[in-house]
Design a protein around this motif. Structure first.
Motif, PDB file in Angstrom:
ATOM      1  N   ASP A 107      41.955  44.328  33.592  1.00 31.74           N
ATOM      2  CA  ASP A 107      42.965  43.836  32.657  1.00 31.74           C
ATOM      3  C   ASP A 107      42.278  43.548  31.325  1.00 31.74           C
ATOM      4  O   ASP A 107      41.659  42.494  31.140  1.00 31.74           O
ATOM      5  CB  ASP A 107      43.624  42.572  33.227  1.00 31.74           C
ATOM      6  N   THR A 108      42.355  44.508  30.415  1.00 30.40           N
ATOM      7  CA  THR A 108      41.592  44.393  29.168  1.00 30.40           C
ATOM      8  C   THR A 108      42.457  44.720  27.968  1.00 30.40           C
ATOM      9  O   THR A 108      43.533  45.313  28.081  1.00 30.40           O
ATOM     10  CB  THR A 108      40.376  45.355  29.168  1.00 30.40           C
ATOM     11  N   GLN A 109      41.946  44.355  26.814  1.00 25.70           N
ATOM     12  CA  GLN A 109      42.585  44.676  25.530  1.00 25.70           C
ATOM     13  C   GLN A 109      41.606  45.529  24.721  1.00 25.70           C
ATOM     14  O   GLN A 109      40.410  45.230  24.630  1.00 25.70           O
ATOM     15  CB  GLN A 109      42.888  43.384  24.765  1.00 25.70           C
ATOM     16  N   THR A 146      41.603  40.616  28.724  1.00 20.16           N
ATOM     17  CA  THR A 146      42.834  40.098  28.113  1.00 20.16           C
ATOM     18  C   THR A 146      42.798  38.574  27.993  1.00 20.16           C
ATOM     19  O   THR A 146      43.300  37.995  27.017  1.00 20.16           O
ATOM     20  CB  THR A 146      44.055  40.532  28.941  1.00 20.16           C
TER      21      THR A 146
END
Length: 574
Positions: free
Chosen positions: A454-456, A504
């Motif tokens: 879960d990354t940006q 995130t």
């Protein structure tokens, strides 16, 4: 006798020097058919040319087996550079020492008044560079009326350097019946024209084989990432640990930078380029000869004529402009029967062009990857073991000290301390980035670690064309976003942009820190802007999906012009 028909003083000098037999070029110039004739000689660098023309002109200088009293010079040798002229002078000094020859050297950068005094006292042989010789000739200090032999060493290089008018004025001042020996690695049209004008019935001697590369030189080509050339050069020096090595750069500025970098890392290095005075050059060469320095960083012109018996490694840090330059550079090693290694550092975008050059020059080369830190450490271990297992004489004082150490510490501790002391003297090897685009993509894919599902995505306006490199991008991101290396996920480097992932959960905190550390235009002091994005396009080479391609109110391009070869962001210490 292996050198027939030579005056006794020269034969004795060769024997004392350890010459068992002549090299091919030396044998060719003393053949009966070459006696007394003008010569055009093409021979490889390092093939014994200086001794060859020293032997070839012996008949003119010593027709009765000995030299007459020194007066106006009998022989003139013209060389393109100061270093080559000084090297020629040193070679002729020992060759004609028993004949009590007086040799005068006239080169730019030295004391001209001292040279004029030496000429006024008489000389048998004068060695010099075209500009300085012409100056002495025009001032009346150099009398060429008695000249019996003129030698043009590396004539093609002298014409390339713009010395044609100087050479013509000097040769026009010599007697018509003189003997002219022309040594040139290549025979372009200007050399042919020069030979026709100043030589009569010249004998052509060709001792270069079909294979341009010396049989005594092993050629190796390593493919490197363009941004990693300096680190690869350091690792090559560490892997080979040559007694003496020379690194070639294209410009004075690059010589200065690489020399400073090597010294900072602990290498005993000297530099040679056009910005150094003659005294500085002499000091640098002497440091190499007496082993106070082991590495020389030089430009092409500054290194011509350098002859270092212990030189076994040549590294072309910047690629030579053509095969002839490659030959001259590499010919600094593998001389007089000694073995040498020449390494070409090839940025992977230029591999095809280099392959074509080598194929056209008929040079056999082994392609390989640059040595890694692990390769160097393994080589260090083997060298250390070999060194320590070699037989050595130990005096009583050393043995007593060893017994005292054994009484205080275990043999294992003493051996470990010895290894540690040895390693402490060696510069640390460098970690290299992947050397090909394919390897880089695979290495970048591996950066997606567990915990980064879960990354940006964020994007920064610098890419491969600006030599973007994770090694300095990571510290920059940590400093700007107030995070650690472990909080940065996958990195994708494109032509002009670089995308990276941040979990995130900390993306908002990261973005806020980036904004606080930016200027009004969104850039930091190095001129790099970081903004949120939707990640690179599939394949990693397109525009970021959904990321803005322009910045600022008026839609100015996001990417800004940057230095040609930034090692790290502007405003940061290297």
């Amino acid at each position: 006798m292996t050198f027939p028909n030579l005056p006794q003083p020269l034969a004795e000098a060769l024997s004392a020097r350890g010459y068992a037999a002549p090299t091919p070029v030396q044998a060719a110039v003393i053949e009966p058919e070459a006696h007394g004739r003008d010569l055009i000689v093409s021979a490889q660098t390092g093939s014994g040319k200086t001794v060859a023309f020293g032997l070839a002109m012996a008949g003119e200088l010593m027709p009765e087996g000995q030299l007459p009293p020194a007066a106006a010079p009998l022989a003139l040798i013209i060389a393109p550079t100061r270093e080559l002229a000084l090297q020629v002078s040193r070679e002729l000094q020992w060759l004609y020492a028993s004949a009590h020859a007086r040799i005068a050297t006239c080169v730019g950068g030295m004391d001209a008044s001292r040279e004029r005094r030496a000429l006024s006292h008489g000389a048998h042989i004068v060695v010099g560079t075209p500009g300085r010789l012409r100056d002495h000739l025009e001032r009346g200090a150099l009398d060429l009326s008695s000249l019996r032999a003129a030698v043009l060493d590396e004539a093609d290089e002298m014409l390339d350097m713009g010395f044609r008018e100087d050479l013509e004025e000097i040769l026009d001042a010599t007697p018509a019946e003189r003997r002219t020996l022309l040594f040139s690695a290549t025979m372009p049209k200007p050399i042919v024209a020069l030979a026709k004008r100043y030589q009569k019935d010249a004998l052509r001697i060709e001792t270069k084989g079909e294979d341009r590369g010396h049989g005594d030189i092993s050629y190796v080509a390593v493919t490197v990432a363009p941004a990693d050339i300096e680190h690869a050069a350091i690792n090559l020096l560490r892997l080979h640990e040559a007694e003496t090595a020379i690194l070639f750069c294209a410009t004075r500025d690059n010589v200065r930078r690489l020399h400073a970098s090597l010294v900072e890392r602990g290498f005993a290095a000297v530099a040679l380029s056009g910005e150094h005075s003659q005294n500085e050059r002499n000091a640098a060469l002497q440091a190499l000869r007496d082993k106070r320095a082991r590495v020389c960083v030089a430009t092409d012109v500054a290194a011509r004529g350098i002859d270092l018996p212990s030189l076994s490694l040549v590294i072309h840090v910047e690629l030579p402009r053509d095969a002839e330059t490659l030959q001259h550079r590499s010919g600094r090693t593998g001389r007089a029967g000694r073995k040498g290694t020449a390494v070409l550092m090839v940025p992977y975008p230029r591999r095809r062009r280099v392959e074509m050059m080598l194929r056209g020059a008929k040079i056999n080369v082994e392609w390989t990857n640059p040595p890694t830190a692990d390769d160097i450490r393994a080589s260090d271990r083997e060298r250390l073991i070999t060194t320590l297992l070699e037989p050595v004489e130990i005096d009583e004082e050393d043995r007593a000290l060893a017994q005292r150490l054994i009484a205080e510490k275990s043999p294992e501790d003493i051996a470990a301390m010895l290894v540690q002391a040895h390693r402490a003297r060696l510069p640390e090897p460098e970690e290299l980035v992947a050397a090909t685009p394919e390897a880089q993509r695979a290495a970048q894919a591996d950066r997606h670690r567990p915990g980064f599902d879960d990354t940006q995505w964020f994007v920064m306006d610098i890419g491969r064309r600006q030599n973007a490199d994770p090694r300095w991008l990571l510290p920059l991101l940590c400093r700007r976003g107030h995070i650690t290396r472990n909080e940065i996920g996958a990195i994708r480097i494109g032509p002009n942009e670089t995308w990276f992932q941040v979990p995130t959960g900390i993306a908002a905190k990261f973005n806020a820190a980036v904004q606080r550390t930016a200027r009004e235009d969104g850039e930091d002091e190095s001129g790099i802007r970081i903004i949120p994005g939707n990640g690179p396009a599939p394949g990693g080479n397109g525009a970021p999906r959904g990321a803005p391609r322009t910045g600022g109110a008026r839609g100015a391009p996001m990417h800004r012009a940057r230095p040609t070869n930034p090692r790290k962001p502007q405003g940061r210490r290297p």
